[in-house]
Design a protein around this motif. Structure first.
Motif, mmCIF file in Angstrom:
data_model
loop_
_atom_site.group_PDB
_atom_site.id
_atom_site.type_symbol
_atom_site.label_atom_id
_atom_site.label_comp_id
_atom_site.label_asym_id
_atom_site.label_seq_id
_atom_site.Cartn_x
_atom_site.Cartn_y
_atom_site.Cartn_z
ATOM 1 N N TRP A 146 3.578 -6.210 -5.523
ATOM 2 C CA TRP A 146 3.082 -6.320 -4.138
ATOM 3 C C TRP A 146 1.787 -5.540 -3.985
ATOM 4 O O TRP A 146 0.852 -5.965 -3.300
ATOM 5 N N ALA A 147 1.723 -4.366 -4.614
ATOM 6 C CA ALA A 147 0.502 -3.564 -4.513
ATOM 7 C C ALA A 147 -0.677 -4.330 -5.097
ATOM 8 O O ALA A 147 -1.794 -4.264 -4.570
ATOM 9 N N ALA A 148 -0.413 -5.093 -6.179
ATOM 10 C CA ALA A 148 -1.501 -5.860 -6.782
ATOM 11 C C ALA A 148 -2.009 -6.920 -5.805
ATOM 12 O O ALA A 148 -3.220 -7.117 -5.657
ATOM 13 N N LEU A 149 -1.077 -7.585 -5.106
ATOM 14 C CA LEU A 149 -1.507 -8.618 -4.158
ATOM 15 C C LEU A 149 -2.283 -7.999 -3.000
ATOM 16 O O LEU A 149 -3.300 -8.525 -2.542
ATOM 17 N N ILE A 153 3.900 -0.958 1.322
ATOM 18 C CA ILE A 153 4.147 -1.656 0.057
ATOM 19 C C ILE A 153 5.601 -1.441 -0.381
ATOM 20 O O ILE A 153 6.282 -2.374 -0.821
ATOM 21 N N ALA A 154 6.097 -0.201 -0.219
ATOM 22 C CA ALA A 154 7.486 0.082 -0.592
ATOM 23 C C ALA A 154 8.442 -0.747 0.255
ATOM 24 O O ALA A 154 9.446 -1.276 -0.235
ATOM 25 N N LEU A 155 8.105 -0.888 1.544
ATOM 26 C CA LEU A 155 8.945 -1.684 2.435
ATOM 27 C C LEU A 155 8.980 -3.143 1.966
ATOM 28 O O LEU A 155 10.039 -3.790 1.959
ATOM 29 N N MET A 156 7.812 -3.653 1.573
ATOM 30 C CA MET A 156 7.769 -5.029 1.070
ATOM 31 C C MET A 156 8.603 -5.144 -0.204
ATOM 32 O O MET A 156 9.364 -6.105 -0.389
ATOM 33 N N ALA A 157 8.458 -4.164 -1.095
ATOM 34 C CA ALA A 157 9.177 -4.208 -2.368
ATOM 35 C C ALA A 157 10.676 -4.115 -2.146
ATOM 36 O O ALA A 157 11.472 -4.676 -2.900
#
Ligand code: HEM
Ligand code: FES
Lengths: 558, 337
Positions: free
Chosen positions: A107-110, A267-271
């Motif tokens: 997700w961080a990459a996106l 990002i952590a929430l998305m992951a």
């Protein structure tokens, strides 16, 4: 020196002289605006990539050696796969927190790529790339390319069916290159596709070369930001000679530091909540199977879309040699043009504008109709290609024929950007005219008054000086004019032809324009009475023929 | 100067441009005026940092309590619990710090002067002088042979790294391998992935099977071989099949075999539409008509899928009668050479 803090400071300063730097930087002023956060998001998602990526390296095995799977995931029991794929499964099922780190990383990459692109758009549309920041634009552009390289090399590491097919496509594109293509393919894969060399090689690229370069260039990028000080949006009290904002310490230390945690947190929430790249469902790479509807990460979609739109007929053979233009055009020429325009735009614009001053106050996009329209049309072209990259999903979702969609998009690739250009330019000019109206006549109230003589007039409330300044602070930019072909002695001067070309370009940029209200026009408006139409506000009057900034030979060294 | 500007300025003696009115007055926040609001803000900041502490504790607890397990469900549960803990740990700190900065730190804008980036003329002159002096010290201008030697040695030395690197990085550099696959006369067609030989009688009309050459697992690099040799086997009603001139004996009773590697950029061509006899590549939708020599009917590919000549052996199993007669897969420069 009594307190420990003071003692430490003294110790450090005696050995480094750091006091000077602290004095210089602690109260350095940075302007505030939400759009300045885009670059910060890019930086913080990169840091997030470094942290999560380092975690992954502890468990990921970059090897294409074949092993048989005996892990907890039942549906792949006994399947043969590369160690790379097996270790990705181990990361997902057996390393506690490993799946979380994989998903954080992806997700961080996106987000990293999305923030780089939107940050670049901000810089483009506000003209932040103008002198003295052209070089930093080039650094940023290089970072965009490196970001693509990082994403591509990382996406390929798990060695699943999807990423393997992506590699196969890259191999096909590489082979299409005349003369050296097949050697390029051997260079990359260490022999025939897929070989056993690729994943270890990509690993070195992905965790050492590319992040190292990104880190170095990010450092340079930020250094150059500090050197030239940040740009600021126009507003009263803000000029090219000052910078207005809040001090680094404490406001920005808290805000920017906090913002890092917020970006990482989101990002952590998305992951935590959104699954990404579930490679255990795809299976290990095998050249035979493929699933429909598979797609690359979003930043690669435009290339895939270009490949899909190109008709196949463009391949031909000369002298027994095959030239697959049906691949070279979409995969090399299209991105070449897109990236070429992006990389050189600041220099093209400066050339067309003929202006060599430093700029620190940003443009309002409407005040640069050509640039804004060009940017929007590039974005539209990009978007059409992204749609083309999803044409099969669109087809199944809306029950349309894929052939029809492809044909529509083939035309749209040329027509939509052209239409977007015209519409955007007109909108910019219209907005500028509205600004003029506002400055000249003030805000309209929704009331109509009847004068004693029986006339009806609308009530207008003039702008205050701060509101007005925003709308009149920018320079009117007029097309460059060519100095005569002959000098005073009647000798034809050198570089005349180049000047004519340059003036043409300049007219393309600036022939259509609306100039800001001048004090004289405002005074005239007031003396004519609020409700009169003003000569300065009619279209003809605004399109002033080019007059100043004549293209003089010696100024440009021609 | 444009006409209308000149007109206006001569008639009314107005300046060309407006004056910058200077920074607008500062509007104080509630907390600046009301100590109570200030206290509330401080409490919110403390609460946010507390959320972070709880988040970290929750994450560690989830780490111990919820292993990923064997199924997708247990794995997602573990991921969700740890991820939410992590997210709160981070968001608490983030929002706390930002709220602190916004509500409790000074919001008075400060203005700082800018200076042109270029160095002053004196500094430039000194820099030029320093360089000149250095150049004179080395006498680089006059020693042309030496200059040439230095430049040449610097230009050549990277070869010491590049030559061995390039020599090895491409394996044996034998790009002619692209032109052949492991199919040869008599190689049995076997199912992918199980590797069973196929009897012609078992292939039903309308079916499509993915096929590999027999013995592929025993080769040195099975995946490399498979990437070239994989084939789709189809059986059509012989009346539907348009046999290509010169390929009369390449098929067996309506059974045809085509390379599975797309002639566009190499994806496996996998989606078969029985009624139309169209084979679709999922990557960029090139569409091939298998009833008509697998020619391209739509999409970005130019060439038909290469056909593998097949027949049956004495036991009734399908075998290749030779390798492909042209290179499979995407186009490349020396493809026809
Ligand atoms: C610079 C920006 C970077 C980008 C855009 C990026 C992108 C990616 C992507 C998209 C993947 C595939 C992840 C998946 O879904 O499985 C990946 C995998 C990986 N990345 Fe990165 N990455 C970056 C930096 C780093 C860094 C700095 C490291 C290590 C120091 C790293 C280490 C890894 C490892 C070990 C994998 C494979 C593990 C796995 O896929 O589970 N990455 N990367
Ligand atoms: S690879 Fe088959 S259409 Fe592109």
């Amino acid at each position: 020196m009594t307190s420990p803090a003071a003692a430490t400071a003294d110790y450090l300063d005696q050995r480094t002289g750091i006091g000077g730097a602290v004095k210089e930087f602690a109260r350095k002023v940075f302007p505030d605006h939400w759009s300045f956060l885009l670059g910060e998001i890019a930086l913080y998602s990169f840091v997030t990539l470094l942290i999560s990526g380092t975690f992954l390296t502890m468990f990921f095995v970059p090897s294409m050696t074949e092993v048989t799977y005996h892990g907890p995931w039942a549906s792949l029991q006994g399947t043969r796969m590369s160690e790379a794929f097996a270790s990705t499964l181990r990361l997902s099922f057996e390393v506690r927190g490993g799946l979380l780190m994989r998903q954080v990383h992806h997700w961080a990459a996106l987000i990293f790529m999305a923030s780089i692109v939107t940050h670049m758009m901000r810089v483009f549309f506000t003209g932040a790339f103008r002198k003295p920041r052209e070089l930093n634009w080039v650094v940023g552009f290089t970072l965009l390319l490196l970001g693509l390289a990082a994403g591509f090399s990382g996406y390929s590491l798990p060695d699943d069916v999807l990423s393997g097919n992506g590699l196969r496509i890259s191999d096909g594109v590489l082979r299409a290159v005349p003369i050296i293509g097949t050697y390029g393919s051997y260079f990359l894969f260490g022999g025939e596709f897929p070989g056993e060399a690729l994943i270890p090689r990509l690993f070195t690229v992905h965790i050492l070369l590319v992040p190292g370069l990104i880190l170095a260039l990010v450092g340079l990028h930020l250094f150059m930001v500090v050197l030239a000080k940040h740009t600021q949006y126009p507003g009263s009290g803000r000029s090219d000679r000052n910078v207005v904002g809040f001090p680094l310490f404490p406001v920005y230390v808290a805000k920017a530091g906090g913002f890092f945690f917020m970006v990482f947190g989101v990002i952590a929430l998305m992951a935590a909540t959104m699954q990404i790249n579930p490679v255990w469902n795809y299976g290990p790479y095998d050249p035979s199977p493929v699933s429909a509807g598979s797609q690359p990460d979003w930043y690669m979609l435009f290339l895939d879309g270009a490949l899909r739109l190109m008709p196949g007929g463009a391949e031909f053979v000369v002298g027994g040699f095959t030239v697959p233009l049906n691949i070279l055009i979409p995969a090399m020429v299209v991105p070449g043009v897109l990236f070429g325009v992006l990389a050189t735009y600041p220099f093209i614009e400066a050339y067309a504008t003929g202006d060599r001053r430093e700029h620190h106050v940003l443009d309002r996009p409407r005040n640069r109709p050509f640039r804004t329209a060009l940017g929007v049309s590039l974005l539209v072209a990009f978007f059409v290609l992204v749609l083309a990259g999803s044409n099969d999903l669109i087809a199944t979702h809306f029950h349309l024929s894929i052939n029809d969609i492809t044909w529509v998009l083939r035309f749209a690739l040329f027509l939509a950007p052209a239409a977007a250009f015209v519409v955007t330019k007109r909108m910019c000019l219209a907005l500028q005219r509205r600004d003029r109206e506002l400055v000249l006549h003030g805000h309209e109230h929704a009331t109509i008054l009847r004068t004693q003589s029986g006339e009806y007039i609308e009530v207008h409330q003039p702008l205050n000086e701060h509101e007005r300044w925003i709308r009149v602070q920018h320079d009117p930019i007029r097309p460059l004019q060519v100095a005569p072909a002959q000098d005073s002695r009647g000798v034809r001067r050198k570089g005349y032809a180049a000047d004519v070309r340059r003036a043409k370009l300049s007219r393309l940029f600036y022939a259509d324009r609306v100039e800001p209200v001048t004090p004289a026009e405002l005074a005239a408006a007031h003396s004519h009475g609020e409700h009169d139409a003003l000569p300065g506000a009619t279209a003809q009057h605004e399109l002033v023929p080019g007059g100043h900034g004549a293209l003089v030979a010696d100024e440009d060294g021609h | 100067m444009s006409d209308d500007l000149e007109l206006a300025s001569t008639s009314q003696a107005q300046p060309d441009r407006f004056e910058d009115p200077g920074l607008p007055p500062h509007t104080p926040r509630r907390g600046d005026l009301d100590p109570k609001a200030n206290k509330v803000s401080e409490r919110i900041v403390v609460a946010l940092f507390t959320i972070s502490i709880l988040g970290t504790i929750a994450m560690i607890a989830a780490y111990f309590a919820l292993p990923p397990g064997q199924t997708a469900a247990t794995m997602q549960r573990s991921n969700l619990a740890m991820g939410l803990g992590l997210a709160f740990a981070l968001l608490g700190i983030g929002t706390g710090a930002v709220h602190w900065a916004k509500s409790l730190m000074s919001d008075h804008e400060v203005s700082e002067q800018r200076h042109e980036l270029r160095s002053s003329d004196e500094v430039r002159a000194e820099a030029v002088a320093a360089l000149k002096e250095g150049a004179e010290d080395s006498a680089i201008g006059r020693r042309t042979v030496l200059k040439g030697a230095v430049a040449t040695s610097l230009a050549l030395f990277p070869l010491t790294i590049a030559v061995p690197l390039i020599g090895n990085v491409g394996g044996d550099w034998d790009v002619a391998k692209f032109k052949h696959t492991m199919w040869k006369k008599g190689t049995r067609l076997t199912t992918d992935p199980l590797g069973r030989p196929i009897k012609a009688a078992d292939v039903t009309i309308g079916s499509i099977t993915s096929v590999m050459p027999e013995g592929i697992e025993q080769t040195a690099h099975p995946l490399d071989e498979k990437a070239k040799a994989v084939v789709v086997l189809l059986r059509l009603d012989p009346r539907d099949l348009k046999i290509q001139p010169g390929r009369e004996d390449w098929q067996y009773d309506g059974i045809v075999a085509y390379s599975k590697i797309c002639t566009h950029v190499g994806c496996p061509v996998a989606l078969y539409e029985q009624q139309t006899h169209h084979l679709l590549c999922p990557c960029h939708q090139s569409t091939f008509d298998v009833a008509d020599g697998a020619k391209v009917v739509f999409g970005p590919a130019k060439r038909a899928l290469p056909q593998l000549p097949i027949t049956v052996d004495s036991d009734g199993y399908l075998v290749a009668s030779s390798d492909f007669t042209e290179p499979v897969g995407p186009s490349f420069w020396e493809r026809l050479r």
